[in-house]
Design an enzyme around this catalytic site. Structure first.
Site, mmCIF file in Angstrom:
data_model
loop_
_atom_site.group_PDB
_atom_site.id
_atom_site.type_symbol
_atom_site.label_atom_id
_atom_site.label_comp_id
_atom_site.label_asym_id
_atom_site.label_seq_id
_atom_site.Cartn_x
_atom_site.Cartn_y
_atom_site.Cartn_z
ATOM 1 N N ASP A 11 72.073 17.947 49.244
ATOM 2 C CA ASP A 11 70.873 18.683 48.876
ATOM 3 C C ASP A 11 70.100 17.797 47.887
ATOM 4 O O ASP A 11 70.678 16.905 47.274
ATOM 5 C CB ASP A 11 71.309 20.007 48.232
ATOM 6 C CG ASP A 11 70.167 20.742 47.570
ATOM 7 O OD1 ASP A 11 69.142 20.950 48.233
ATOM 8 O OD2 ASP A 11 70.299 21.098 46.386
ATOM 9 N N ASP A 13 66.911 18.938 45.503
ATOM 10 C CA ASP A 13 66.478 19.546 44.239
ATOM 11 C C ASP A 13 67.654 20.222 43.534
ATOM 12 O O ASP A 13 68.339 21.054 44.123
ATOM 13 C CB ASP A 13 65.386 20.585 44.507
ATOM 14 C CG ASP A 13 64.130 19.948 45.083
ATOM 15 O OD1 ASP A 13 63.038 20.255 44.590
ATOM 16 O OD2 ASP A 13 64.237 19.137 46.010
ATOM 17 N N ARG A 56 56.093 30.960 47.370
ATOM 18 C CA ARG A 56 55.839 29.932 46.353
ATOM 19 C C ARG A 56 54.805 28.909 46.839
ATOM 20 O O ARG A 56 53.920 28.511 46.096
ATOM 21 C CB ARG A 56 57.154 29.236 45.964
ATOM 22 C CG ARG A 56 58.054 30.092 45.091
ATOM 23 C CD ARG A 56 59.414 29.461 44.881
ATOM 24 N NE ARG A 56 60.242 29.533 46.070
ATOM 25 C CZ ARG A 56 61.344 28.820 46.270
ATOM 26 N NH1 ARG A 56 61.754 27.974 45.345
ATOM 27 N NH2 ARG A 56 62.044 28.954 47.376
ATOM 28 N N SER A 99 66.827 18.903 52.605
ATOM 29 C CA SER A 99 66.177 19.506 51.443
ATOM 30 C C SER A 99 65.291 20.681 51.828
ATOM 31 O O SER A 99 64.519 20.600 52.779
ATOM 32 C CB SER A 99 65.333 18.436 50.747
ATOM 33 O OG SER A 99 64.577 19.010 49.708
ATOM 34 N N GLY A 100 65.389 21.735 51.013
ATOM 35 C CA GLY A 100 64.437 22.833 51.106
ATOM 36 C C GLY A 100 63.141 22.481 50.387
ATOM 37 O O GLY A 100 62.239 23.296 50.274
ATOM 38 N N LYS A 144 69.926 23.899 57.578
ATOM 39 C CA LYS A 144 70.730 22.894 56.850
ATOM 40 C C LYS A 144 72.075 22.712 57.556
ATOM 41 O O LYS A 144 72.527 21.586 57.781
ATOM 42 C CB LYS A 144 70.963 23.333 55.388
ATOM 43 C CG LYS A 144 69.768 23.099 54.476
ATOM 44 C CD LYS A 144 70.149 23.256 53.005
ATOM 45 C CE LYS A 144 69.051 22.734 52.093
ATOM 46 N NZ LYS A 144 69.488 22.470 50.738
ATOM 47 N N ASP A 167 73.925 22.835 45.385
ATOM 48 C CA ASP A 167 74.035 23.643 44.160
ATOM 49 C C ASP A 167 73.561 25.081 44.321
ATOM 50 O O ASP A 167 73.830 25.909 43.460
ATOM 51 C CB ASP A 167 73.224 22.998 43.024
ATOM 52 C CG ASP A 167 71.721 23.137 43.235
ATOM 53 O OD1 ASP A 167 71.053 23.682 42.341
ATOM 54 O OD2 ASP A 167 71.221 22.734 44.286
ATOM 55 N N ASN A 170 71.221 28.485 49.227
ATOM 56 C CA ASN A 170 70.780 27.993 50.532
ATOM 57 C C ASN A 170 71.636 26.838 51.057
ATOM 58 O O ASN A 170 71.447 26.381 52.182
ATOM 59 C CB ASN A 170 69.295 27.590 50.494
ATOM 60 C CG ASN A 170 69.007 26.473 49.522
ATOM 61 O OD1 ASN A 170 69.633 26.357 48.473
ATOM 62 N ND2 ASN A 170 68.044 25.637 49.844
#
Length: 214
Positions: A11, A13, A56, A99-100, A144, A167, A170
């Site tokens: 991941d 972020d 967001r 990555s999201g 993912k 972390d 998701n």
């Protein structure tokens, strides 16, 4: 590179980097606090990831794409991330990023680290400005997991030769479907479900957990 011996998916972020890029983008548009609260709830698993992401992103409408250069300069790699990645690569373990977050940042990060496998969300841009919309598939928890499976099959690797590090909520499905899932400085929702944790923000702490390093 000789034959690939393993795959490690990370991941971005909050894992590879210290920051949440969407929160930094929120700062540029004067909505940091509002966006950061939604991010925090989504990462704890309290909100639907895709819906919270769309909410967001809608707040970023009107930002110029030049903002990504500014934000990229302000992000910091997690301690020893670069060293960790180069050790894996030298040992024939391919590193991929899922990555999201967003392609303009993840693309630059991947290139700077010598990573060719990466996947992230695409933001819609018109006339050099963000529209507040996403385009293409959303990097959801399910995607993912599917990306890990797809890359594993392309590389013809058995499941036990795959590592996933994340972390947030998701990342749960991805970590569960890898041979070794590592909850890295993770939210409680992940720590409850994943037996392997690293609680010190230093990637060299991850190395001893990978049993197929030479």
């Amino acid at each position: 590179m000789s034959k690939v011996k393993g795959l490690c998916i990370m991941d971005v972020d909050g894992t590879l980097i210290l920051e949440e890029v969407i929160d930094l983008l929120g700062r540029e548009v004067g909505r940091e606090e509002e966006i950061a609260q939604i991010t925090s709830r989504a990462m704890r698993g309290e909100l639907n990831f895709e819906r919270s992401l769309r909410d967001r992103v809608s707040l970023l409408e009107g930002l110029p794409i030049s903002v990504f250069d500014k934000v990229f300069k302000s992000i910091q790699l997690t301690p020893n991330a670069q060293k960790f990645i180069s050790i894996l690569q030298k040992n024939g373990i391919l590193v991929g990023l899922v990555s999201g977050g967003f392609t303009p940042i993840v693309d630059k990060l991947a290139k700077s680290l010598g990573i060719t496998y990466f996947s992230a969300n695409q933001l819609e841009v018109k006339d050099g400005l963000l529209t507040g919309e996403l385009v293409g598939a959303i990097i959801s928890p399910e995607l993912k997991q599917a990306t890990l499976e797809q890359w594993r099959k392309e590389l013809k690797l058995p499941r036990e030769r795959t590592v996933a590090i994340g972390d947030g909520a998701n990342d749960l499905l991805m970590l569960k479907s890898s041979g070794l899932g590592i909850a890295f400085c993770a939210k409680e929702v992940l720590r409850k479900e994943i037996p392997h944790h690293v609680d010190k923000r230093d990637f060299l702490e991850v190395l001893p957990l990978i049993d197929f390093l030479e």
